[in-house]
Structures are given as C-alpha cells and as structure tokens.
Design an enzyme around this catalytic site. Structure first.
Site, PDB file in Angstrom:
ATOM      1  N   TYR A 370      85.904  43.821  -8.382  1.00 56.20           N
ATOM      2  CA  TYR A 370      86.259  44.590  -7.183  1.00 56.20           C
ATOM      3  C   TYR A 370      87.569  44.108  -6.549  1.00 56.20           C
ATOM      4  O   TYR A 370      88.349  44.912  -6.044  1.00 56.20           O
ATOM      5  CB  TYR A 370      85.119  44.590  -6.166  1.00 56.20           C
ATOM      6  CG  TYR A 370      83.960  45.452  -6.604  1.00 56.20           C
ATOM      7  CD1 TYR A 370      84.074  46.839  -6.636  1.00 56.20           C
ATOM      8  CD2 TYR A 370      82.763  44.890  -7.024  1.00 56.20           C
ATOM      9  CE1 TYR A 370      83.027  47.640  -7.059  1.00 56.20           C
ATOM     10  CE2 TYR A 370      81.709  45.685  -7.447  1.00 56.20           C
ATOM     11  CZ  TYR A 370      81.841  47.063  -7.470  1.00 56.20           C
ATOM     12  OH  TYR A 370      80.804  47.846  -7.893  1.00 56.20           O
TER      13      TYR A 370
ATOM     14  N   GLY B  64      77.924  50.438 -10.881  1.00 60.18           N
ATOM     15  CA  GLY B  64      78.432  49.567  -9.821  1.00 60.18           C
ATOM     16  C   GLY B  64      77.888  49.874  -8.442  1.00 60.18           C
ATOM     17  O   GLY B  64      76.703  50.128  -8.258  1.00 60.18           O
ATOM     18  N   SER B  65      78.798  49.885  -7.478  1.00 58.93           N
ATOM     19  CA  SER B  65      78.428  49.853  -6.066  1.00 58.93           C
ATOM     20  C   SER B  65      77.631  51.061  -5.588  1.00 58.93           C
ATOM     21  O   SER B  65      77.894  52.201  -5.963  1.00 58.93           O
ATOM     22  CB  SER B  65      79.693  49.751  -5.225  1.00 58.93           C
ATOM     23  OG  SER B  65      79.374  49.873  -3.866  1.00 58.93           O
ATOM     24  N   THR B  66      76.678  50.782  -4.679  1.00 60.77           N
ATOM     25  CA  THR B  66      75.852  51.822  -4.076  1.00 60.77           C
ATOM     26  C   THR B  66      76.546  52.477  -2.885  1.00 60.77           C
ATOM     27  O   THR B  66      75.994  53.343  -2.226  1.00 60.77           O
ATOM     28  CB  THR B  66      74.509  51.240  -3.602  1.00 60.77           C
ATOM     29  OG1 THR B  66      74.779  50.208  -2.651  1.00 60.77           O
ATOM     30  CG2 THR B  66      73.724  50.654  -4.755  1.00 60.77           C
TER      31      THR B  66
END
Lengths: 396, 144
Positions: A370, B64-66
């Site tokens: 990220y 990946g991210s929620t």
C-alpha cells in the site's frame, strides 16, 4: 430473501430512517449474494475511517447515517483514522484534514460505536467467543477472525459493516455457512521457516497472490505465536480476496485436492522486490498494529541503544495497548532510543503528503504494497531484529 | 458484426455502456486505483497507469482492502468511476461499492468474460437482467 416480521418493519421505516437505510443496503447485498435470510451477529468491526481513504464522499456517507439517528445495537469498533487523535499537530497533519477527520470520528461516537481506531479489534476487547457470527471489515482482521479466533465473517466492506452495526444483522451466506469453510488448496512448505513476522507476512502474500480465492490449508506450519499469525493474515488478505486459512499437521487422506508448493526461493523473490534502498530514513513497525508481546520484543532490542543519525522510528499501535506500554515504561525506552509511538493511525491511511518520498523500512508485506501503490513511497522489507541491529548503535 | 450476448447474474441493478478495459488480475480499488484520476496505481498490476473512468471494467474479482467500496463510491461522486463492472465471481466489497454508486455489476457467466471480451470492445451492461452485450469488436491495438 426471507425477512421476518420485525425485519419487514425495519425495512419499511417503522424504526426510523437510519435503520431503514441500513436494511435496504443489507437486503440488496443479501439478494445479490443469494442469502436465504439475515442472521443476528455478536460484533462488528468497521473499515474506512481515515479521511485520506474515504474522502468527502465517505465523510458525507458516515455523517448522513449519524444525522439520521443511527445507533449501534451490537459491540462495534473501528479501524485506524488518518492521524493520532491527540498528537496530530506534531505529526504534521494539516488543520483541514484534522477537522474532517474529527467529523468522521464524532459521527461514529454519535452512533454509539467505540472509536478504538485500530486494525486489531481482537486486541482491544472486540473478541467474540468461538463460533460467533460477526460482521467484520478490515481485511487482515477478517482473516485473523475466521482462522484464529474461529468466528464467522465474510470480507465485509466499510458501508455494510455500518449497516450491520445499526441492525445487528448480516446476510447468511459465504463464510457464515460451515460448508464454505473447508480448505480448497493444500500448501506445502519446502525449507521455509516461519520464525519472524516478516517471513509470515511474505508467505501470506505469496499464497494470496497464487490462490486469489478459496481457503488454503497450510501443512505442517506449527506456529502458536499470535503476532506471527496476525502478520500471516495481513499478507494473505493483501494480495488476494482471501478471508480464511487453516493450519493442519498433515494432508491426511484427502486425495484429489490441489497442492501448492512454496519454497525459500519464492520468499526470496518477493523480498527482492523490496530490496534495501540507499539511505532509508524511516523504520516503521505496526502493520497490523503492534501487540504487547511484539512491543516487548522491540523494546528489549532497543534498550541501551539509539537510532543512527538521520534515521527515524515510528511504532504504530492502538491507544489501548499504548496505555499499557506507558505503564510498563516502554514508551520511555523507545523515546530514549530516538523513536516514537503513534496511536490511532498507520502510514497506509495517513495523508499522502506525510508519506510520499519517504524511504521506509518495514517488516510488513501489506504495508509495503500500500505504501508503494497508494503513496509512491520507497519501501524495503527487513525483519525487526536485523533492522534494529543495522540502524541503531550502542549508547555511550 | 452480430452482437455477442452473455448471460450472468445481475448483482447491482443499473445500466451502463462503454469501451471495455480487461484486467486478467484481481483489483483492489483502495490503494490500487486513484479515485481522483481513475488511474490504476497498483505497482503489481499489468494495467498500471490505465484509467478505468467511463470504462466497462472486466476483472476476475476484488482483492485487498475492504475500503474499496468507499473508493468506488468516491469515484462515482468525482466522475471517475467505471460505467459498469463485469466479474468472474464478485466479492462483497465490489458488490456493496456498486450498489451504493449506481454502477451495474454482473458476474457468474457460463463463459469466462475475460476470455470473451477484449480491450476496446464496445459493451453494454444491463444489471437488471444480468445481460452483457458486446456490440462492437475492436480489431487491433489490444494491450492486455
């Protein structure tokens, strides 16, 4: 989807507009994924808290819910914000970001949601008993919850967890059903020793990238250390759409299930994607947020040493764990070594202007992905012990 | 050409059309796509630098991210969202993001949409009926 009488009334608006809006979202989701009904849940963990991640659109979404009179009906916690709620000014966070971030946090407070601001809800009191149905977002916590805590959740999103907090319900589908919680791929490790958070995190990343979906059963990985399992969970959740893994001693008599092999070269290949950069300036540990045992380990390595010139160290944890560190004198040790604790947030969700251009060293494959994709920072992956040995010196 | 019709499961019941952008790899909207420009930023992604704005975005499923649902919602408010999404099997994060943002979403086809649809094809996505129509083929210039 079948709704009982009470749920019908919720959907009709009998319990107010916030409950109605939350039900509409859950019914649309439930219908889409083929859920037969909604089931009660024991707890909620909500993602999408930082203003840096949800922007003005997300801010209005959350504020609107709070203004409609939404109130949580089950234990609900939230993910990290975009700044330390107390020491934001010292971090260099600008006024505008601060005021918008506070509006988000205050909206959650108004909704009776605990503003824990951590990606490790299970370390701050949101730890339902085994077998409980919950609605959790935060991809790493979802994997940890399903795999280690033995609770049942789908990979929920920020908005759907708010809806679940208000209604106390989630659609019965996916990982809530036992038939969907069986391994689909067996993973055989060849010469891979998982003795650090770094290796666990990379192993997770590799399995997630290879599988994308399904449930890996990792054979013979005899790890009891919860911090290492937390890193494995975060890695798995970053590169794939995974929500769960299992650890098994041996494959047993399962004949036809596919097997994936991971050897030490695979680990090294990923490490080489994040090699040691020239003149790194910032060591960062705490993705996911550091647990007390991890901090104890770091503090013991730091005693009597200090960071070399030009090097900073940020340790990220929840405010809850930080209070215990204060009590134990850990904060002082870190401070004397030239490092600092930052609470309520993490670099992944901090404003880009605090991150861009920095040269990070970290031990987390999730953070590495990220930080480089979202914030255009340079990242090197190194384990805690090597990092502290390399970049600190003995105090005279 | 005759149009090609694919039948799937309509998950987010809206309508959209546009040129297809086909990703063989999973996508994380949070961190992997810049909501302000619509460009893919994921350092490990083969379409890095391409914009999803106004496209019919075809990819296997989310990863990946929620937080990705909020990213899609944000993109719809900023005008950088895809006009429609086609998945092999959609995940919760993409589904909720599409429902909130009025983006049509269809998955679960008998044929793999990633093999059938090519970059630049003109595609209609009807989320109400779960129908995808490829109305015009792009013959050259594929970059996937």
């Amino acid at each position: 989807m079948f709704l009982n009488r009470n749920q019908e009334l919720m959907l009709k608006g009998e319990f107010g507009p916030a409950v109605q809006k939350a039900m509409e979202l859950l019914v649309a989701l439930g219908d889409a994924i083929g859920a037969e009904k909604l089931i009660p849940i024991k707890s909620v963990h909500i993602s999408g808290i930082s203003y840096s991640t949800i922007g003005d659109a997300g801010l209005s979404f959350v504020e609107d819910f709070a203004s409609l009179g939404a109130r949580a009906t089950v234990l609900s916690t939230i993910n990290p914000a975009g700044m330390d709620l107390i020491r934001w000014r010292e971090m260099g966070v600008k006024e505008d970001f601060h005021s918008k971030q506070l509006r988000i946090i205050n909206s959650f407070k108004r909704m009776n949601i605990k503003t824990t601001c951590t990606c490790t809800p299970y370390l701050v009191g949101n730890k339902p008993e085994r077998g409980s149905h919950v609605s959790w977002a935060e991809s790493s916590a979802v994997v940890y919850g399903n795999s280690i805590l033995n609770i049942k959740t789908n990979r929920e999103s920020g908005p759907s967890t708010i809806a679940s907090a208000i209604t106390g319900l989630t659609p019965l589908a996916g990982y809530h059903l036992d038939e969907n919680r069986k391994p689909s791929v067996y993973v055989k490790l060849i010469g891979v020793k998982v003795a650090s958070n770094l290796i666990a995190s990379i192993l997770g990343y590799l399995i997630g990238r290879e599988m994308n979906r399904g449930i890996p059963a990792i054979i013979g990985l005899n790890v009891k250390n919860l911090s290492i399992l937390k890193s494995l969970s975060a890695g798995l959740a970053t590169s794939g759409g995974l929500a769960m893994f299992t650890l098994i001693e041996e494959k047993g008599n399962v004949q036809d299930a596919p097997t994936m092999k991971i050897d030490y070269n695979d680990i090294n290949h990923l490490l080489m994607d994040y090699p040691l950069i020239e003149k790194p300036d910032l060591i960062f540990f705490g993705c996911p947020h550091l647990s007390l045992p991890e901090i104890t380990y770091i503090v013991n390595l730091l005693r009597g040493r200090r960071l070399k010139k030009g090097m900073e160290m940020w340790l990220f944890t929840s405010r809850h764990v930080y209070s215990e560190c204060l009590r134990r004198g850990y904060v002082e040790v870190v401070y004397n070594a030239g490092g600092k604790f930052i609470c309520d947030t993490c670099p992944v969700v901090m404003p880009t202007y605090l991150i861009k251009g920095r040269k990070f060293i970290t031990n987390s494959s999730k953070a590495a992905f990220y930080l480089s994709s979202k914030h255009e920072a340079s990242v090197s992956l190194l384990d805690i012990k090597t990092c502290i040995k390399e970049f600190t010196e003995r105090k005279i | 050409m005759n149009k090609i019709i694919l039948f799937g499961r309509g998950l987010s019941k809206f309508y959209g059309e546009g040129e297809a952008l086909v990703s063989r790899e999973a996508i994380s909207f949070f961190g992997g796509v810049d909501p302000y420009s619509g460009k893919i930023t994921d350092i490990s992604h083969h379409l890095r630098g391409h914009s999803v704005k106004g496209k019919i975005l075809v990819f296997p499923h989310g990863k990946g991210s929620t937080v990705g649902a909020y990213t899609l919602y944000q993109m719809s408010k900023l005008g950088t969202a895809p006009a429609g999404i086609i998945n092999i099997i959609a995940d919760h994060v993409t589904i909720v993001g599409c429902i909130l943002s009025n983006i049509p979403l269809i998955d679960d086809f008998t044929l793999n949409p990633i093999d059938v649809i090519s970059n630049g094809d003109y595609v209609r996505v009807d989320g109400r009926r779960g129908v995808v129509e490829i109305v015009q083929r792009k013959l050259k210039g594929n970059f996937s």
